[in-house]
Enzyme design. Structure first.
Site, PDB file in Angstrom:
ATOM      1  N   LYS A 202       0.824  -1.219   0.000  1.00  0.00           N
ATOM      2  CA  LYS A 202       0.000   0.000   0.000  1.00  0.00           C
ATOM      3  C   LYS A 202       0.854   1.264   0.000  1.00  0.00           C
ATOM      4  O   LYS A 202       0.630   2.195   0.772  1.00  0.00           O
ATOM      5  CB  LYS A 202      -0.972  -0.019   1.189  1.00  0.00           C
ATOM      6  CG  LYS A 202      -1.917  -1.225   1.153  1.00  0.00           C
ATOM      7  CD  LYS A 202      -2.873  -1.233   2.338  1.00  0.00           C
ATOM      8  CE  LYS A 202      -3.827  -2.422   2.253  1.00  0.00           C
ATOM      9  NZ  LYS A 202      -3.161  -3.729   2.489  1.00  0.00           N
ATOM     10  N   ARG A 203       1.806   1.305  -0.899  1.00  0.00           N
ATOM     11  CA  ARG A 203       2.718   2.428  -0.987  1.00  0.00           C
ATOM     12  C   ARG A 203       2.090   3.609  -1.720  1.00  0.00           C
ATOM     13  O   ARG A 203       1.255   3.442  -2.584  1.00  0.00           O
ATOM     14  CB  ARG A 203       3.997   2.004  -1.705  1.00  0.00           C
ATOM     15  CG  ARG A 203       4.861   1.022  -0.926  1.00  0.00           C
ATOM     16  CD  ARG A 203       5.339   1.654   0.376  1.00  0.00           C
ATOM     17  NE  ARG A 203       6.410   0.877   0.979  1.00  0.00           N
ATOM     18  CZ  ARG A 203       6.276   0.087   2.040  1.00  0.00           C
ATOM     19  NH1 ARG A 203       5.100  -0.052   2.590  1.00  0.00           N
ATOM     20  NH2 ARG A 203       7.314  -0.554   2.537  1.00  0.00           N
TER      21      ARG A 203
END
Length: 303
Positions: A101-102
């Site tokens: 979830k960058r």
């Protein structure tokens, strides 16, 4: 294109399942945990566990999803196991989804993308730090936070899954809010995902920019499936979070196309209910999940 490859493996195996290698030390059987008292020992035990799981399922599932937080908690040793897990899964022919979830803006986003999707330059050489096929990303920063990822998707034949409608109970606090134009936040994000994928649509009709759409919110998922014709879905929430096959049917197109369903604890910890070797129980759990999904999706095929 990566989602063509994932689609083809799903059709070949008749199984739209991703095994979630969200492996915590406490999930391991007693014999693997015995005598372990530090990060290095925990990371080594998790690697042994993961390797046996991969060996037991690679021929019946198309993909694994590896959640980085479960490895970061064990420090550097945990990240070494994370890397070994990614590499080994790829060696066994699995599509590797890294759940990290960058997101950030500009140069920082490009560094995240280089780490998971592209390459990092060191002198005259280039290397990938965390070899992944697909990465989960957060689109909250808008287009300039996603552009570095989509550029690397095109360059390296990779993909991303953008958070759109997540499976957690409180997701509606923000994602279901109404905007001035009448759309919800999740509909707006979905529309952006569809737009970000333009120009990357593959043979089966899906772009390199997919969406995370939880199985636990079927009404919203049905809206998104109609709204996003070219978007492949990563579908969390099956099993331990309460989602079932009937609830997630709406996430797929006809022929069971356009989605991959993640299951982590239900597979990793299956031995605690079934007994026997953990890796044999994991394989059986995958086969049972496959049968459950196909009972509502029918044969997976391009129509």
């Amino acid at each position: 294109m990566i989602f063509d490859k994932l689609t083809e493996k799903t059709i070949e195996m008749q199984n739209p399942t991703a095994v979630g290698l969200d492996t915590a030390f406490e999930y391991l059987p007693d014999d693997l945990r015995a005598g372990v008292s530090d990060f290095a020992g925990a990371a080594s035990a998790i690697w042994q566990f993961n390797k046996k799981i991969i060996d037991s399922v690679y021929d019946i599932v198309p993909a694994v999803k590896v959640q980085i937080a479960y490895y970061e908690q064990y420090g550097g040793a945990g990240l070494e196991t994370f890397i070994k897990t990614l590499r080994y899964a790829k060696e066994k022919g699995l599509i590797v989804i890294t759940d990290a979830k960058r997101n950030d803006i500009g140069a920082t986003a490009s560094r995240y993308s280089a780490a998971f999707l592209g390459e990092t330059e060191i002198g005259e050489k280039k290397a990938q730090a965390f070899p992944s096929d697909i990465l989960t990303v957060n689109g909250y920063l808008g287009t300039d936070g996603i552009a570095p990822f989509t550029e690397d998707c095109k360059k390296y034949d990779k993909g991303v899954f953008v958070l759109v409608k997540t499976s957690n109970p409180s997701s509606g606090e923000l994602q279901n809010l109404k905007l001035a134009d009448g759309r919800t936040v999740y509909e707006c994000m979905g529309d952006m995902v569809e737009r970000w994928g333009e120009g990357t649509v593959g043979e089966y009709g899906y772009s390199a920019v997919g969406a995370v759409v939880g199985a636990t919110h079927p009404e919203e998922a049905a809206v998104l499936r109609k709204r996003l014709p070219h978007t492949f879905f990563l579908i969390p929430g099956y099993g331990a979070q309460g989602g079932n096959a009937e609830m997630l049917k709406c996430c797929f197109h006809k022929g069971g196309m356009g989605g991959i369903v993640n299951n982590s604890r239900g597979i990793l910890c299956a031995y605690k209910k079934k007994g026997g070797a953990y890796y044999e129980a994991a394989r059986q759990a995958c086969l049972e999940m496959k049968a459950d999904l196909l009972s509502v999706l029918g044969e997976i095929c391009a129509k």
